[in-house]
Design a protein around this motif. Sequence first.
Motif, short mmCIF file in Angstrom:
data_model
loop_
_atom_site.label_atom_id
_atom_site.label_comp_id
_atom_site.label_asym_id
_atom_site.label_seq_id
_atom_site.Cartn_x
_atom_site.Cartn_y
_atom_site.Cartn_z
N THR A 80 1.00 -1.38 0.10
CA THR A 80 0.14 0.21 0.00
C THR A 80 0.90 1.19 0.01
O THR A 80 0.64 2.08 -0.80
N TRP A 165 -1.62 -3.31 -8.66
CA TRP A 165 -2.44 -2.41 -7.82
C TRP A 165 -2.36 -0.76 -8.39
O TRP A 165 -3.15 -0.05 -7.97
N ALA A 169 -4.52 2.90 -7.69
CA ALA A 169 -4.15 4.06 -6.56
C ALA A 169 -4.23 5.45 -7.44
O ALA A 169 -4.58 6.29 -6.87
N SER A 215 -5.52 3.63 -0.72
CA SER A 215 -4.97 2.74 0.32
C SER A 215 -5.84 1.45 0.73
O SER A 215 -5.60 0.52 0.90
N ILE A 218 -6.27 -1.07 -1.92
CA ILE A 218 -5.17 -1.80 -2.20
C ILE A 218 -4.96 -2.67 -1.22
O ILE A 218 -4.75 -3.93 -1.39
N PHE A 219 -4.83 -2.26 0.18
CA PHE A 219 -4.52 -2.80 1.17
C PHE A 219 -5.47 -4.22 1.31
O PHE A 219 -5.13 -5.07 1.90
N THR A 222 -4.99 -7.01 -0.80
CA THR A 222 -3.62 -7.57 -0.81
C THR A 222 -3.63 -8.65 0.26
O THR A 222 -3.13 -9.75 0.17
#
Length: 287
Positions: A80, A165, A169, A215, A218-219, A222
């Motif tokens: 991230t 990713w 973002a 964030s 993505i987080f 993941t």
Amino acid sequence: MAISLRSDSAKGYALSMPAVVYVGFLVAVPLALMVAHSFWTQDYIDINRELTLENYRQAVDDPLIRLLLIRSVVIAGLVTGLTVLLAYPIAYFIAFKTQKKALWLILVTIPFWSSYLLRVFAWKLILGYNGVLNSGLLTVGLIDEPLSFILYNPNAVVLTLAHAWAPFAILPIYVSLQKIDPSLLEAATDLGNTAIERFLRVTLPLSIPGVIAASLIIFIPTVGDYVTPALVGGADGKMIANLIQVQFGAANDWPMGATLSIMAILVVAFVAAVFVISLRSAGRRIR
């Protein structure tokens, strides 16, 4: 008037019901079933539906599960951070420094034109022992033998996922930057702010919602990714999702797999909440 309001409200509920039913059927029901499974146990090929906390006790006491959970959060955090740091300048450039915004947005979305799995295999070829990177370094004489530490480790997972990713973002940060009123930047300049001060006092705080959105986008996935760690992570790059996949697959222990899934969801929710609160507080302090 009251009758009209009630009628409009009823129409709104009626229009929203298909979406509510759809989301409930595809999200709420599977989640409820997974929660129920986490309180059951596997008895060979049958599931014992007697409610128990045994799965959670075993998961908390197992050092391997704790290690994988911590590693998953750390890797997701690194992915991230790296992705947002690399994406922000690109989004800033598209929002403020170029007139060909449509062209750049198309270029940003080019990775979506190919399969996610294909991109992971491409990085495996690039980072491999005899891959593109090692071959290039050997050709120019920077190394005497291929590097073995760039593949099958957490670093390879972070690099591969950061690339995968990146568009997720760039786009939300760009949208957030695009919404900033240019008059605010002009006012900051008129008040004597330098370019750096203008960025820190106006641009960055106002773009925090985009950073938060990027964030979280993505987080969260993941932590649940198991394809990339399986292909480029090696033994040291495995994450909690790989163990969950084993429980639902080869181990045929659905209750334990559901337990690990619920634990991962709770950990992700806690970390995400702390991150959002911290980032919002930081944005207010900057302003």
